[in-house]
Design a protein around this motif. Structure first.
Motif, mmCIF file in Angstrom:
data_model
loop_
_atom_site.group_PDB
_atom_site.id
_atom_site.type_symbol
_atom_site.label_atom_id
_atom_site.label_comp_id
_atom_site.label_asym_id
_atom_site.label_seq_id
_atom_site.Cartn_x
_atom_site.Cartn_y
_atom_site.Cartn_z
ATOM 1 N N LYS A 47 0.832 -1.217 0.000
ATOM 2 C CA LYS A 47 0.000 0.000 0.000
ATOM 3 C C LYS A 47 0.863 1.262 0.000
ATOM 4 C CE LYS A 47 -3.968 -2.176 2.251
ATOM 5 N NZ LYS A 47 -4.754 -2.326 3.503
ATOM 6 N N HIS A 84 -5.730 -5.442 -4.534
ATOM 7 C CA HIS A 84 -5.934 -5.476 -3.089
ATOM 8 C C HIS A 84 -6.395 -6.851 -2.622
ATOM 9 C CE1 HIS A 84 -5.679 -1.106 -2.098
ATOM 10 N NE2 HIS A 84 -6.021 -0.964 -3.364
ATOM 11 N N GLU A 86 -8.768 -7.395 -0.645
ATOM 12 C CA GLU A 86 -10.237 -7.433 -0.641
ATOM 13 C C GLU A 86 -10.836 -7.215 -2.025
ATOM 14 O OE1 GLU A 86 -8.867 -3.416 1.136
ATOM 15 O OE2 GLU A 86 -8.236 -5.516 1.091
ATOM 16 N N ARG A 87 -10.008 -7.176 -3.060
ATOM 17 C CA ARG A 87 -10.372 -7.184 -4.494
ATOM 18 C C ARG A 87 -10.958 -5.878 -5.000
ATOM 19 N NH1 ARG A 87 -12.805 -12.870 -2.922
ATOM 20 N NH2 ARG A 87 -10.837 -14.000 -2.779
ATOM 21 N N ARG A 88 -11.909 -5.280 -4.292
ATOM 22 C CA ARG A 88 -12.424 -3.948 -4.607
ATOM 23 C C ARG A 88 -12.993 -3.803 -6.016
ATOM 24 N NH1 ARG A 88 -8.617 0.539 -1.520
ATOM 25 N NH2 ARG A 88 -8.502 -0.546 0.477
ATOM 26 N N ASN A 98 -16.487 -3.667 -15.615
ATOM 27 C CA ASN A 98 -15.349 -3.494 -14.703
ATOM 28 C C ASN A 98 -14.044 -3.409 -15.485
ATOM 29 O OD1 ASN A 98 -15.404 -3.790 -11.500
ATOM 30 N ND2 ASN A 98 -17.209 -4.863 -12.294
ATOM 31 N N ALA A 142 -10.319 -9.041 -10.525
ATOM 32 C CA ALA A 142 -9.437 -8.032 -9.927
ATOM 33 C C ALA A 142 -8.072 -8.024 -10.622
ATOM 34 C CB ALA A 142 -9.270 -8.299 -8.433
#
Length: 232
Positions: A47, A84, A86-88, A98, A142
């Motif tokens: 991050k 990420h 958490e895929r987002r 997407n 993702a």
């Protein structure tokens, strides 16, 4: 040729000092893994590279560009993509929407057909909304969304976590195909067997400090190193 070079990275959550002078390098077309116990600072490192967490100090140079302190969208334009944990993905949009949305501002985007060739399941599900996908399908989406931007380097945060073995096998194959095609990858993953199959080199992080660097080949015959930095 060094594609990514990180030096002296210090990151905080509020007043809590999480990363201490973290440094690493990634060669072009190389897969590098970052291993460590839970809470060691692996995800925070990714991050911090991506600008999701702004480092207080340090240098992040990608292909000659200094990225430390920039916003995430500027870092993405420079050629870095973070998938990420958490895929987002956008749950209200379908698979194809997407993917198309991810590539809209990319100067050199992948064609949809290339993503669908890598993940045939996404082609089958291209009109399904994100909320209707399984965990494995969401992870494929993702990763596919990151690849749409034709990145110089992809940061994968726990891509195999919580997935069925058959899905992990398919994702492993996709990652191996990417690596064989020359995609540069930084991988954070708890699945040690998968990590050592994919990565060429491994960094161990311990309590926010870079503790050890090794080749994956060495680690396959040095369980003492794994025990030292990953053992409970």
């Amino acid at each position: 040729m060094t594609l990514l070079e990180v030096k002296g990275l210090n990151s905080y959550y509020g007043d809590s000092h999480i990363l201490f002078d973290v440094g690493l390098r990634v060669e072009k077309n190389e897969v590098v893994a970052l291993l460590g116990r839970n809470g060691a600072g692996k995800s925070t490192t990714l991050k911090s590279l991506m600008g999701v967490v702004t480092p207080r100090s340090g240098s992040v140079v990608l292909d000659g560009q200094q990225l430390a302190g920039r916003k995430s969208h500027a870092i993405a334009r420079a050629g870095m993509q973070l998938v990420h944990e958490e895929r987002r993905i956008f749950g209200s949009l379908n698979v194809e929407e997407n993917l198309v949305l991810a590539g809209l501002t990319a100067p050199d985007r992948w064609p949809l057909a290339r993503v669908y060739e890598m993940f045939p399941r996404l082609k089958e599900r291209r009109t399904s909304r994100g909320t209707d996908l399984s965990g494995g399908e969401q992870q494929m989406l993702a990763i596919g969304r990151a690849l749409m931007r034709s990145p110089k380097i992809v940061l994968l945060d726990e891509p195999f976590e919580g997935l069925a073995p058959v899905i992990v096998h398919d994702l492993m194959q996709a990652c191996r195909d990417l690596a064989d095609a020359g995609q540069t990858i930084v991988l954070v993953e708890q699945n040690l067997a998968a990590t050592l199959q994919l990565a060429k080199r491994v960094y161990f992080i311990n309590n926010g400090h870079m503790a050890h660097e090794s080749s994956a080949a060495e680690l396959r015959c040095r369980p003492d190193i794994l025990q030292k930095y990953l053992g409970v």
